[in-house]
Motif scaffolding. Structure first.
Motif, short mmCIF file in Angstrom:
data_model
loop_
_atom_site.label_atom_id
_atom_site.label_comp_id
_atom_site.label_asym_id
_atom_site.label_seq_id
_atom_site.Cartn_x
_atom_site.Cartn_y
_atom_site.Cartn_z
N PRO A 1 -0.38 -0.01 11.54
CA PRO A 1 -1.49 0.88 11.28
C PRO A 1 -2.25 0.42 10.05
N GLU A 2 -3.57 0.37 10.17
CA GLU A 2 -4.38 -0.12 9.07
C GLU A 2 -5.53 0.82 8.77
N THR A 3 -6.07 0.71 7.56
CA THR A 3 -7.27 1.43 7.18
C THR A 3 -8.46 0.61 7.62
N ALA A 4 -9.69 1.14 7.35
CA ALA A 4 -10.91 0.43 7.73
C ALA A 4 -11.03 -0.91 7.02
N THR A 5 -10.36 -1.08 5.89
CA THR A 5 -10.43 -2.33 5.13
C THR A 5 -9.41 -3.34 5.61
N GLY A 6 -8.55 -2.97 6.57
CA GLY A 6 -7.55 -3.88 7.08
C GLY A 6 -6.22 -3.78 6.38
N LYS A 7 -6.11 -2.94 5.37
CA LYS A 7 -4.85 -2.78 4.65
C LYS A 7 -3.98 -1.76 5.36
N SER A 8 -2.66 -1.79 5.08
CA SER A 8 -1.76 -0.82 5.67
C SER A 8 -2.13 0.58 5.20
N ALA A 9 -2.09 1.52 6.14
CA ALA A 9 -2.39 2.91 5.79
C ALA A 9 -1.34 3.43 4.81
N ARG A 10 -1.79 4.20 3.83
CA ARG A 10 -0.91 4.68 2.77
C ARG A 10 -0.58 6.16 3.00
N ILE A 11 0.72 6.47 2.92
CA ILE A 11 1.22 7.83 3.15
C ILE A 11 1.90 8.33 1.89
N LEU A 12 1.62 9.57 1.52
CA LEU A 12 2.33 10.23 0.43
C LEU A 12 3.41 11.10 1.05
N LEU A 13 4.67 10.78 0.79
CA LEU A 13 5.81 11.47 1.39
C LEU A 13 6.45 12.40 0.36
N VAL A 14 6.46 13.70 0.65
CA VAL A 14 6.94 14.70 -0.31
C VAL A 14 8.17 15.41 0.25
N ASP A 15 9.33 15.21 -0.40
CA ASP A 15 10.56 15.87 0.04
C ASP A 15 11.54 15.86 -1.12
N ASP A 16 12.20 17.00 -1.34
CA ASP A 16 13.12 17.09 -2.49
C ASP A 16 14.52 16.60 -2.13
N GLU A 17 14.77 16.22 -0.87
CA GLU A 17 16.07 15.69 -0.47
C GLU A 17 16.01 14.16 -0.51
N PRO A 18 16.65 13.53 -1.51
CA PRO A 18 16.57 12.07 -1.66
C PRO A 18 16.99 11.30 -0.42
N GLY A 19 18.09 11.72 0.22
CA GLY A 19 18.58 10.99 1.39
C GLY A 19 17.56 10.96 2.51
N LEU A 20 17.02 12.13 2.84
CA LEU A 20 16.05 12.21 3.93
C LEU A 20 14.76 11.49 3.54
#
Length: 246
Positions: free
Chosen positions: A9-28
């Motif tokens: 998955p890429e952005t319009a510039t060709g770079k990988s899409a960036r996701i902010l992942l928010v979870d307080d469980e370190p393992g998951l």
């Protein structure tokens, strides 16, 4: 299917899409991050909602995945804060949570969440949802940019029409810019003329009986050949150097 089987998955510039992942469980959090990165995404992890808000400016994510039940600010409160911030008010948000009751899902959708995936979840389903939301968001953003440029083009054409002077007398000095030779294929010329008419890519594709993606490619070629960076600049260039006429 393994993560590597997914298209990157890429952005319009060709770079990988960036996701902010928010979870307080370190393992998951680490497990989801690893799977998403193996699937071609760039992932910025956050241990809680407060940290996620602090990371927004530097991370510039294309999508947020968040747990709901977190200490301090929960997922609903995080989402409410995001919808108040102009740059992120339409940012796609996926709730990834153990809560799966219908009432909880309704609350999430009313809060403005884009997708709701209860734990345990299928990682491939998560990747499919994320990819779809990012692509839809990208398409919507491009449509907004094109709409603004089309408005500028129409204003430019209107100004040119109103300001058009009578043909100069033979003895009158000319002030035409020096000729610049730009070789255009017949199809590029057709697309250029349609762009100058203020048509959107979908309308151009329909009139020329081709695909929207092909029209996008031709517009990109025209921008490259003329050294312009937007449709408005392209039309101004074409008018100035006689590639098209009103």
């Amino acid at each position: 299917m393994t993560p590597s089987d997914h298209a990157k998955p890429e952005t319009a510039t060709g770079k990988s899409a960036r996701i902010l992942l928010v979870d307080d469980e370190p393992g998951l959090r680490e497990a989801v991050q690893a799977y998403l990165e193996d699937s071609g995404f760039e992932v910025i992890p956050a241990a809680n909602a407060q940290q996620a808000l602090q990371l927004l400016g530097t991370a510039q994510p294309q999508l947020i995945i968040s747990d709901i039940m977190m200490p301090g600010m929960d997922g609903y409160q995080l989402l409410a804060q995001l919808r108040k911030l102009e740059p992120y008010s339409h940012l796609p948000v996926v709730f990834l949570t153990a809560k799966g009751m219908t009432a909880d899902r309704i609350q999430g959708y009313r809060a403005g969440v884009d997708a709701y995936l209860p734990k345990p979840f299928d990682p491939e389903e998560l990747v499919a949802i994320v990819s779809n939301l990012i692509e839809r968001s990208r398409a919507a953003s491009l449509s907004e940019v094109v709409a603004r440029e089309l408005a500028s083009i129409r204003a430019l054409l209107s100004e040119r029409t109103l300001a058009a002077a009578p043909p100069p007398q033979p003895s009158a000095p000319t002030s035409l810019p020096p000729p610049i030779k730009v070789e255009l294929t017949p199809r590029e010329q057709q697309v250029l003329e349609k762009v100058a008419e203020g048509l959107m890519n979908k309308e151009i594709a329909k009139q020329l009986q081709t695909s929207v993606r092909n029209v996008e490619k031709y517009v990109t070629r025209l921008l490259n050949k003329t050294g312009t960076s937007s449709r408005t600049e392209l039309v101004r260039y074409a008018l100035t150097y006689g590639l098209i006429r009103l």
